[in-house]
Design a protein around this motif. Structure first.
Motif, mmCIF file in Angstrom:
data_model
loop_
_atom_site.group_PDB
_atom_site.id
_atom_site.type_symbol
_atom_site.label_atom_id
_atom_site.label_comp_id
_atom_site.label_asym_id
_atom_site.label_seq_id
_atom_site.Cartn_x
_atom_site.Cartn_y
_atom_site.Cartn_z
ATOM 1 N N GLN A 120 -2.027 -2.126 -10.675
ATOM 2 C CA GLN A 120 -1.700 -3.458 -10.183
ATOM 3 C C GLN A 120 -0.204 -3.612 -9.922
ATOM 4 O OE1 GLN A 120 -4.172 -5.582 -9.450
ATOM 5 N NE2 GLN A 120 -5.555 -3.952 -10.107
ATOM 6 N N ASN A 121 0.581 -2.605 -10.318
ATOM 7 C CA ASN A 121 2.020 -2.719 -10.098
ATOM 8 C C ASN A 121 2.429 -1.939 -8.856
ATOM 9 O OD1 ASN A 121 2.198 0.024 -10.810
ATOM 10 N ND2 ASN A 121 2.522 -0.464 -12.962
ATOM 11 N N LEU A 122 3.712 -1.962 -8.556
ATOM 12 C CA LEU A 122 4.210 -1.316 -7.349
ATOM 13 C C LEU A 122 4.804 0.053 -7.648
ATOM 14 C CD1 LEU A 122 5.817 -4.379 -5.542
ATOM 15 C CD2 LEU A 122 3.559 -3.383 -5.210
ATOM 16 N N TYR A 123 4.048 0.848 -8.381
ATOM 17 C CA TYR A 123 4.515 2.193 -8.715
ATOM 18 C C TYR A 123 3.368 3.176 -8.518
ATOM 19 C CZ TYR A 123 8.232 -0.437 -11.044
ATOM 20 O OH TYR A 123 9.255 -1.305 -11.319
ATOM 21 N N ALA A 124 3.559 4.120 -7.607
ATOM 22 C CA ALA A 124 2.564 5.182 -7.455
ATOM 23 C C ALA A 124 2.625 6.089 -8.677
ATOM 24 C CB ALA A 124 2.847 5.984 -6.190
ATOM 25 N N MET A 125 1.546 6.814 -8.921
ATOM 26 C CA MET A 125 1.547 7.800 -10.000
ATOM 27 C C MET A 125 2.636 8.838 -9.733
ATOM 28 S SD MET A 125 -1.518 10.403 -11.060
ATOM 29 C CE MET A 125 -1.212 11.747 -12.200
ATOM 30 N N LEU B 72 -3.164 8.088 -1.513
ATOM 31 C CA LEU B 72 -4.519 8.431 -1.914
ATOM 32 C C LEU B 72 -5.166 7.248 -2.626
ATOM 33 C CD1 LEU B 72 -3.665 11.939 -3.421
ATOM 34 C CD2 LEU B 72 -4.989 11.575 -1.321
ATOM 35 N N LEU B 73 -6.466 7.112 -2.463
ATOM 36 C CA LEU B 73 -7.226 6.108 -3.202
ATOM 37 C C LEU B 73 -7.423 6.593 -4.636
ATOM 38 C CD1 LEU B 73 -9.977 5.191 -0.570
ATOM 39 C CD2 LEU B 73 -7.877 3.931 -1.098
ATOM 40 N N PRO B 74 -7.755 5.698 -5.557
ATOM 41 C CA PRO B 74 -8.050 6.135 -6.925
ATOM 42 C C PRO B 74 -9.113 7.228 -6.937
ATOM 43 C CG PRO B 74 -7.859 3.759 -6.850
ATOM 44 C CD PRO B 74 -7.821 4.223 -5.426
ATOM 45 N N GLY B 75 -8.898 8.235 -7.764
ATOM 46 C CA GLY B 75 -9.840 9.351 -7.850
ATOM 47 C C GLY B 75 -9.163 10.581 -8.427
ATOM 48 N N VAL B 76 -9.923 11.669 -8.531
ATOM 49 C CA VAL B 76 -9.408 12.928 -9.063
ATOM 50 C C VAL B 76 -9.180 13.897 -7.906
ATOM 51 C CG1 VAL B 76 -9.841 14.870 -10.612
ATOM 52 C CG2 VAL B 76 -10.616 12.568 -11.248
ATOM 53 N N TYR B 77 -7.982 14.453 -7.822
ATOM 54 C CA TYR B 77 -7.612 15.332 -6.719
ATOM 55 C C TYR B 77 -6.921 16.586 -7.255
ATOM 56 C CZ TYR B 77 -8.116 10.938 -4.117
ATOM 57 O OH TYR B 77 -8.583 9.755 -3.596
ATOM 58 N N GLN C 28 0.806 -1.221 0.000
ATOM 59 C CA GLN C 28 0.000 0.000 0.000
ATOM 60 C C GLN C 28 0.836 1.266 0.000
ATOM 61 O OE1 GLN C 28 -3.242 -0.775 -0.645
ATOM 62 N NE2 GLN C 28 -2.205 -2.770 -0.577
ATOM 63 N N VAL C 29 2.140 1.147 0.303
ATOM 64 C CA VAL C 29 3.012 2.316 0.276
ATOM 65 C C VAL C 29 3.169 2.835 -1.155
ATOM 66 C CG1 VAL C 29 5.246 1.168 -0.047
ATOM 67 C CG2 VAL C 29 5.119 3.239 1.354
ATOM 68 N N HIS C 30 2.766 2.032 -2.140
ATOM 69 C CA HIS C 30 2.885 2.426 -3.546
ATOM 70 C C HIS C 30 1.568 2.972 -4.112
ATOM 71 C CE1 HIS C 30 6.920 0.793 -3.944
ATOM 72 N NE2 HIS C 30 6.512 -0.226 -3.217
ATOM 73 N N LYS C 31 0.636 3.321 -3.261
ATOM 74 C CA LYS C 31 -0.619 3.926 -3.703
ATOM 75 C C LYS C 31 -0.471 5.444 -3.796
ATOM 76 C CE LYS C 31 -2.948 0.017 -3.645
ATOM 77 N NZ LYS C 31 -3.430 -0.628 -4.881
ATOM 78 N N GLY C 32 -1.361 6.065 -4.538
ATOM 79 C CA GLY C 32 -1.401 7.520 -4.566
ATOM 80 C C GLY C 32 -0.466 8.145 -5.572
ATOM 81 N N VAL C 33 0.143 9.255 -5.162
ATOM 82 C CA VAL C 33 0.980 10.036 -6.077
ATOM 83 C C VAL C 33 2.270 10.436 -5.374
ATOM 84 C CG1 VAL C 33 -0.173 12.206 -5.427
ATOM 85 C CG2 VAL C 33 1.037 12.049 -7.619
ATOM 86 N N LYS C 34 3.355 10.511 -6.137
ATOM 87 C CA LYS C 34 4.646 10.912 -5.587
ATOM 88 C C LYS C 34 5.387 11.718 -6.642
ATOM 89 C CE LYS C 34 7.168 6.778 -7.139
ATOM 90 N NZ LYS C 34 7.945 5.591 -6.719
ATOM 91 N N GLY C 35 6.440 12.401 -6.243
ATOM 92 C CA GLY C 35 7.241 13.165 -7.192
ATOM 93 C C GLY C 35 8.164 14.114 -6.467
ATOM 94 N N GLN C 36 8.646 15.099 -7.212
ATOM 95 C CA GLN C 36 9.534 16.116 -6.653
ATOM 96 C C GLN C 36 9.053 17.501 -7.054
ATOM 97 O OE1 GLN C 36 13.202 13.951 -8.282
ATOM 98 N NE2 GLN C 36 14.090 15.029 -6.531
ATOM 99 N N VAL C 37 9.477 18.488 -6.266
ATOM 100 C CA VAL C 37 9.189 19.889 -6.550
ATOM 101 C C VAL C 37 10.501 20.566 -6.909
ATOM 102 C CG1 VAL C 37 8.236 22.046 -5.669
ATOM 103 C CG2 VAL C 37 7.257 19.852 -4.933
#
Length: 417
Positions: A377-382, A351-356, A306-315
Motif C-alpha cells: 500500500q506504500n510507494l516503495y517497490a520491493m 510486476l504484479l504480486p506473485g513469485v518470480y 504504479q511506477v512503485h510496483k514490482g521489484v528494483k535494486g542494483q547489481v
C-alpha cells in the motif's frame, strides 16, 4: 487592471489565487505558465527543453520531485506526454492542470507529498506545438495532426517489427534522446478521438504476436486507468470506433501502428507505456475542459503510483561496485531487447504480486533469485540487490572504469565550482 491581474492575464490564468483557467493556452502561454510554476516552486520543479520543433518551438518538460534536476538512485522516473497529434488537445490542458494540482498539494496532501518525495515525475504538455498552432477546433478532422513537415509523429519511431523508412523528425529525435538519457520506468501518452486505454503491442509480425511478455501488467495498467476514470470503464463508444469492454484494448488488435511511441518506449527504452484516448472529440469546446479534468484527475494520480510496483535494486560485483549493462530479466518473459542496468547498476522491473525468478547476467556470469512480490500500500517497490561473481579480469577492468568515472566526476565538480 492591477499587477496580479496583469500577470495572470499574460500567463493565461485566472486571478483567483492566480490559478489555471479552463481554457486553451497557446504555446507562449504554456511556456509562461511553466516558467511561473518553476519560479514559484523551484525546490520541487525543474523546467527544461528537450529540443525544438521544426518551427523552432521548444519542447518543454517540467520535472516534479524532491530532487527534480537529476536522477537519484532508487527513485523511479515516470513521464506523461501529451499533444503529439497537434489537433488532439485535451491532454495538453490536463497536463497543465495536473502540474498545478501536484505542486499546490505538496506538503498539504500526504499522498501527493509522498508521491513527489519518492518519484521523479516528468510532464510534457505538448510534443507537437507546431501541429497545435496549425489545428482548428474540429472533432473529427486531421488539420494539425502532423508536425510542420507533414509527418505523423506516432508513426515516426524506429519499429522493432517493420522497417520504418520515414526520416526521423526533430520532435521524434528529441523524445528518443530524452528516453535514452533518462531512466524512465513508466509512461503514458495522451490522444483524442476515442475513450480507451490502449496497451502494447501496437505492432506485430509473423514471429511476434500482439501479446507482450508483460501483458498481465499492461492489462492491469490500462484497467487501473479506465477504472479510476469517471466513465472510460463503461466502454464509451464514439463515432466510428469500436466498443471497448471495460474501456481497454490491445493496440494491435484495435489497429496496427507502425513506428508508434508506445512500442518504442517499451522495447527500446525499458519503459512501460500505454496510450490513453481521452475524448471522442479531438478538439472540443473549452467549456468541457473542467469536466475532462474531473473525469481524469483520480486516474492520473493513481497511474503515477504504479511506477512503485514490482521489484528494483542494483547489481554489484565482488568489490561492491555497481555493474552497468548487466542483463536483468524475469524467467519466461524475456524482452525483445533485454532489459539492462543503468550506469548506477540499477534495474526496475514492473510486476504484479506473485513469485518470480529473476535472472541476472554480465560478462558470461549469471545468478538467479526467487522473489515473492506482495501487494503493498506504500510507494516503495520491493528491493532486491544482486551480487555477481565476475572473473578477476572483469572485476579489475570494471574497477578501472569506475575509478576513471570517479576521477572525471571530481574534475567536473572542481571545474564547475
Amino acid at each position: 487592471m492591477n499587477w496580479v491581474a496583469t500577470c495572470c492575464f499574460f500567463l493565461g490564468v485566472t486571478t483567483v489565487l492566480c490559478s489555471l483557467d479552463f481554457t486553451y493556452h497557446d504555446n507562449k502561454a504554456v511556456e509562461n505558465y511553466l516558467k511561473a510554476i518553476n519560479k514559484n516552486y523551484s525546490s520541487i520543479t525543474y523546467l527544461h527543453s528537450i529540443g525544438a520543433s521544426v518551427a523552432g518551438n521548444q519542447l518543454w518538460v517540467l520535472v516534479i520531485g524532491l530532487h527534480p534536476s537529476h536522477h537519484m538512485i532508487g527513485i523511479p522516473e515516470m513521464k506523461y506526454v501529451a499533444n503529439m497529434h497537434g489537433n488532439e488537445v485535451v491532454g495538453r490542458e490536463l497536463m497543465l492542470h495536473l502540474i498545478e494540482y501536484l505542486v499546490t498539494s505538496y506538503k498539504t496532501d500526504m499522498v501527493i507529498s509522498q508521491l513527489i518525495n519518492n518519484t521523479r515525475i516528468h510532464i510534457m504538455p505538448s510534443m507537437n506545438p507546431d501541429g497545435f498552432d496549425a489545428s482548428v477546433q474540429d472533432c473529427y478532422g486531421i488539420i494539425g495532426r502532423t508536425n510542420k513537415n507533414g509527418y505523423d509523429l506516432n508513426r515516426n519511431f524506429p519499429d522493432a517489427f517493420d522497417l520504418n523508412p520515414n526520416p526521423i523528425q526533430p520532435e521524434t529525435r528529441a523524445v528518443m534522446d530524452w528516453i535514452n538519457n533518462e531512466n524512465f520506468v513508466l509512461s503514458a501518452n495522451f490522444h483524442g478521438g476515442a475513450v480507451v486505454a490502449s496497451y502494447p503491442y501496437d505492432n506485430a509480425n509473423s514471429e511476434n504476436n500482439e501479446i507482450s511478455p508483460d501483458n498481465d501488467f499492461f492489462k492491469n495498467l490500462a484497467t487501473l486507468y479506465a477504472t479510476n476514470h469517471a466513465n472510460m470503464h463503461q466502454g464509451v463508444q464514439c463515432l466510428n470506433t469500436a466498443i471497448f469492454p471495460n474501456g481497454i484494448t490491445n493496440g494491435y488488435l484495435w489497429y496496427p501502428v507502425r513506428g508508434g511511441m508506445q512500442d518504442y518506449n517499451y522495447i527500446y527504452g525499458q519503459c512501460f507505456e500505454i496510450t490513453i484516448e481521452l475524448s471522442c472529440c479531438k478538439y472540443p469546446d473549452a467549456s468541457m475542459l473542467s469536466e475532462f479534468w474531473s473525469e481524469n484527475k483520480v486516474a492520473l494520480i493513481e497511474y503515477i503510483k504504479q511506477v512503485h510496483k514490482g521489484v528494483k535494486g542494483q547489481v554489484f560485483d565482488l568489490l561492491g561496485y555497481p555493474i552497468p549493462n548487466a542483463i536483468v530479466e524475469v524467467k519466461d518473459r524475456n524482452h525483445i531487447k533485454p532489459y539492462k542496468t543503468n550506469s548506477n547498476g540499477e534495474y526496475y522491473l514492473l510486476l504484479l504480486p506473485g513469485v518470480y525468478t529473476v535472472i541476472v547476467s554480465a560478462s558470461g556470469v549469471s545468478t538467479l533469485q526467487t522473489v515473492n512480490i506482495k501487494e503493498s500500500q506504500n510507494l516503495y517497490a520491493m528491493k532486491q540487490d544482486f551480487l555477481l561473481h565476475l572473473p578477476t579480469s572483469s572485476v579489475n577492468s570494471h574497477l578501472q572504469i569506475c575509478t576513471l568515472l570517479s576521477f572525471l566526476s571530481t574534475i567536473l565538480v572542481i571545474f564547475c565550482t
